[in-house]
Design a protein around this motif. Structure first.
Motif, mmCIF file in Angstrom:
data_model
loop_
_atom_site.group_PDB
_atom_site.id
_atom_site.type_symbol
_atom_site.label_atom_id
_atom_site.label_comp_id
_atom_site.label_asym_id
_atom_site.label_seq_id
_atom_site.Cartn_x
_atom_site.Cartn_y
_atom_site.Cartn_z
ATOM 1 N N ASN A 51 0.814 -1.207 0.000
ATOM 2 C CA ASN A 51 0.000 0.000 0.000
ATOM 3 C C ASN A 51 0.848 1.258 0.000
ATOM 4 O O ASN A 51 0.522 2.227 -0.684
ATOM 5 N N LEU A 52 1.951 1.268 0.739
ATOM 6 C CA LEU A 52 2.818 2.447 0.759
ATOM 7 C C LEU A 52 3.473 2.700 -0.593
ATOM 8 O O LEU A 52 3.806 3.848 -0.925
ATOM 9 N N ALA A 53 3.657 1.652 -1.377
ATOM 10 C CA ALA A 53 4.260 1.818 -2.704
ATOM 11 C C ALA A 53 3.328 2.554 -3.664
ATOM 12 O O ALA A 53 3.793 3.195 -4.610
ATOM 13 N N LEU A 54 2.024 2.502 -3.424
ATOM 14 C CA LEU A 54 1.067 3.112 -4.351
ATOM 15 C C LEU A 54 1.249 4.628 -4.471
ATOM 16 O O LEU A 54 1.427 5.135 -5.582
ATOM 17 N N PRO A 55 1.237 5.396 -3.372
ATOM 18 C CA PRO A 55 1.450 6.841 -3.533
ATOM 19 C C PRO A 55 2.877 7.177 -3.968
ATOM 20 O O PRO A 55 3.096 8.140 -4.715
ATOM 21 N N ARG A 56 3.832 6.371 -3.542
ATOM 22 C CA ARG A 56 5.230 6.613 -3.911
ATOM 23 C C ARG A 56 5.413 6.555 -5.428
ATOM 24 O O ARG A 56 6.249 7.244 -5.994
#
Length: 159
Positions: A13-18
């Motif tokens: 999930n953290l990779a999505l905005p990144r």
């Protein structure tokens, strides 16, 4: 029991905005543990900057929460479809749902995303497919579940 699964889903999930794949809190990623019959998914409406591994919602394949007091994303039923539960695609380890600007534009236009370069070709064998338009009955019924069904239908024929 679910700590590692929550961590995997959290990191996805953290990779999505990144990578610019979401807008606001829209979108999520899940991770599945088929042996235990559970998967972890982002809670509904939580800002990515405030998200913690402990907040990831673990549900069984019937949609019952088994670990977390938060509400799962409203896309839970799309993710519970065989596409993410492994019933249709045993090799799937999770599902990513995004609202990236360009992919959304292609989807809303009903157009596949063509291969524009070698990097795309390295990660996907051909154009990114688009589903058929949903029927009025599918939209008016169990929308999230039917969305998953249409996705499974489309990807069942993709190598």
């Amino acid at each position: 029991m679910t700590r590692e699964l929550k961590r995997e889903a959290y990191e996805a999930n953290l990779a999505l905005p990144r990578h610019g794949l979401i807008n606001l809190t829209f979108g999520n990623a899940s991770a599945i543990d088929r042996a235990k019959g559970v998967f972890a998914i982002k809670p509904s409406g939580v800002d990515y900057a405030a998200l913690t591994p402990e907040q990831m919602v673990v549900v069984d394949l019937e949609g019952r929460i088994v670990d977390c007091s938060m509400e799962a994303t409203y896309e839970l039923w799309t993710q519970l479809d065989p596409a993410s539960s492994g019933l249709a695609f045993p090799g799937v380890g999770g599902v990513v749902h995004t609202h990236s600007t360009h992919a959304t534009a292609f989807a809303q236009a009903g157009r596949e995303i063509p291969i524009f370069g070698t990097t795309h070709a390295d990660y996907f064998n051909g154009p990114v497919p688009v589903t058929r338009k949903m029927t009025a009955e599918e939209i008016g019924g169990a929308y999230e579940w039917e969305t998953g069904e249409v996705i499974v239908e489309r990807f069942a024929g993709v190598d």
